[in-house]
Design an enzyme around this catalytic site. Structure first.
Site, PDB file in Angstrom:
ATOM      1  N   ARG A  41      -2.914   9.840  -1.453  1.00 19.83           N
ATOM      2  CA  ARG A  41      -2.227  10.198  -2.804  1.00 19.83           C
ATOM      3  C   ARG A  41      -3.219   9.374  -3.901  1.00 19.83           C
ATOM      4  O   ARG A  41      -3.204   9.996  -5.094  1.00 19.83           O
ATOM      5  CB  ARG A  41      -0.779  10.048  -2.938  1.00 19.83           C
ATOM      6  CG  ARG A  41      -0.243  11.252  -2.382  1.00 19.83           C
ATOM      7  CD  ARG A  41       1.201  11.118  -2.090  1.00 19.83           C
ATOM      8  NE  ARG A  41       1.276  10.390  -0.683  1.00 19.83           N
ATOM      9  CZ  ARG A  41       2.360   9.854  -0.325  1.00 19.83           C
ATOM     10  NH1 ARG A  41       3.450   9.727  -1.098  1.00 19.83           N
ATOM     11  NH2 ARG A  41       2.380   9.055   0.421  1.00 19.83           N
TER      12      ARG A  41
ATOM     13  N   GLU B 155       4.957  -3.005   8.834  1.00 23.03           N
ATOM     14  CA  GLU B 155       6.402  -3.380   9.202  1.00 23.03           C
ATOM     15  C   GLU B 155       6.509  -3.565  10.631  1.00 23.03           C
ATOM     16  O   GLU B 155       6.856  -4.420  11.392  1.00 23.03           O
ATOM     17  CB  GLU B 155       7.480  -2.628   8.609  1.00 23.03           C
ATOM     18  CG  GLU B 155       8.929  -3.070   8.638  1.00 23.03           C
ATOM     19  CD  GLU B 155       9.852  -2.044   8.194  1.00 23.03           C
ATOM     20  OE1 GLU B 155       9.586  -0.986   7.666  1.00 23.03           O
ATOM     21  OE2 GLU B 155      11.079  -2.216   8.377  1.00 23.03           O
TER      22      GLU B 155
HETATM   23  P1  AMP Z   1       2.616  -0.635   0.772  1.00 20.68           P
HETATM   24  O1  AMP Z   1       1.584  -0.945   1.589  1.00 20.68           O
HETATM   25  O2  AMP Z   1       3.935  -1.176   1.430  1.00 20.68           O
HETATM   26  O3  AMP Z   1       2.538  -1.083  -0.638  1.00 20.68           O
HETATM   27  O4  AMP Z   1       2.734   0.990   0.780  1.00 20.68           O
HETATM   28  C1  AMP Z   1       2.196   1.651  -0.250  1.00 20.68           C
HETATM   29  C2  AMP Z   1       1.463   2.981   0.410  1.00 20.68           C
HETATM   30  O5  AMP Z   1       2.577   3.521   1.110  1.00 20.68           O
HETATM   31  C3  AMP Z   1       0.949   3.774  -0.676  1.00 20.68           C
HETATM   32  O6  AMP Z   1      -0.005   4.659  -0.523  1.00 20.68           O
HETATM   33  C4  AMP Z   1       2.291   4.977  -0.762  1.00 20.68           C
HETATM   34  O7  AMP Z   1       1.652   6.392  -0.842  1.00 20.68           O
HETATM   35  C5  AMP Z   1       3.107   4.628   0.545  1.00 20.68           C
HETATM   36  N1  AMP Z   1       4.543   4.361   0.346  1.00 20.68           N
HETATM   37  C6  AMP Z   1       5.100   3.337   0.527  1.00 20.68           C
HETATM   38  N2  AMP Z   1       6.556   3.368   0.548  1.00 20.68           N
HETATM   39  C7  AMP Z   1       6.508   4.555  -0.151  1.00 20.68           C
HETATM   40  C8  AMP Z   1       7.859   5.435  -0.502  1.00 20.68           C
HETATM   41  N3  AMP Z   1       8.963   4.808  -0.415  1.00 20.68           N
HETATM   42  N4  AMP Z   1       7.639   6.870  -0.886  1.00 20.68           N
HETATM   43  C9  AMP Z   1       6.386   7.216  -1.002  1.00 20.68           C
HETATM   44  N5  AMP Z   1       5.218   6.589  -0.452  1.00 20.68           N
HETATM   45  C10 AMP Z   1       5.246   5.419  -0.059  1.00 20.68           C
END
Ligand code: AMP
Length: 177
Positions: free
Chosen positions: A65, A102
């Site tokens: 995205r 995770e």
């Molecule tokens: P992080 O590495 O945990 O910061 O996760 C970020 C990535 O995961 C981004 O590219 C988001 O598109 C996706 N992502 C993580 N959590 C969500 C959520 N609750 N809703 C939508 N996309 C998420």
């Protein structure tokens, strides 16, 4: 419309999908926003706004995205666009970085000739959660000696404290939860 009203209009078009892709996660679905061209245009403009007076060489978009927002932001800023992708998707020689999820590990890749040393970089994604994806992308850009000027996202899940992993960078988010 004022910037505050713009943010409200954007937030109104983000839909919560509970328990997707697994139980306990509230997925922030941006498809209602994408289906409304005016709100999409406003989102791209607001994400680019803090960088309009900077000279940016390259917008780096994170799969998938981050591509949707990154490419039009690059167009607005008049610079090039570089994709950071999941493993095995980029056809030429790549640099790779692994990061913790995770449960288990994942990795991201960039073409090794995509950025030249010293180029000014803006990183773009749709959402900042734990910051693992963003941190891995910063490591990839640093491997190529890019100079990261900022990180811009549409949505920030503040309670997951992703920003703490990006302390040395300038992080800009529009809608915060
Ligand atoms: P992080 O590495 O945990 O910061 O996760 C970020 C990535 O995961 C981004 O590219 C988001 O598109 C996706 N992502 C993580 N959590 C969500 C959520 N609750 N809703 C939508 N996309 C998420």
């Amino acid at each position: 419309m004022s910037s505050k009203n713009n943010i409200k209009a954007i937030a109104n078009r983000i839909r919560d999908i509970p328990d997707f892709p697994k139980k306990g996660i509230i997925f922030k679905d941006i498809t209602p926003l994408l289906s409304d061209i005016e709100t999409f245009r406003i989102s791209v403009k607001e994400m680019a706004a803090p960088h309009m007076d900077q000279y940016i060489d390259v917008v780096v978009g994170i799969e998938s995205r981050g591509f949707i927002f990154g490419a039009p932001i690059a167009e607005i800023l008049g610079c090039s666009f570089v994709p950071v992708r999941k493993p095995g998707k980029l056809p030429a020689k790549t640099k790779s970085v692994s990061y913790e999820l995770e449960y288990g590990k994942d990795s991201l890749e960039i073409h090794e000739d995509a950025i030249h040393a010293g180029q000014k970089i803006l990183i773009v994604d749709d959402l900042l959660a734990t910051g693992g994806t963003a941190e891995a992308t910063c490591k990839l850009v640093n491997k190529l000696k890019g100079n990261i000027l900022g990180f811009t996202v549409l949505i920030e899940l503040e309670f997951l404290k992703g920003r703490e992993k990006l302390k040395q960078y300038n992080v800009h988010s529009l809608v915060k939860y």
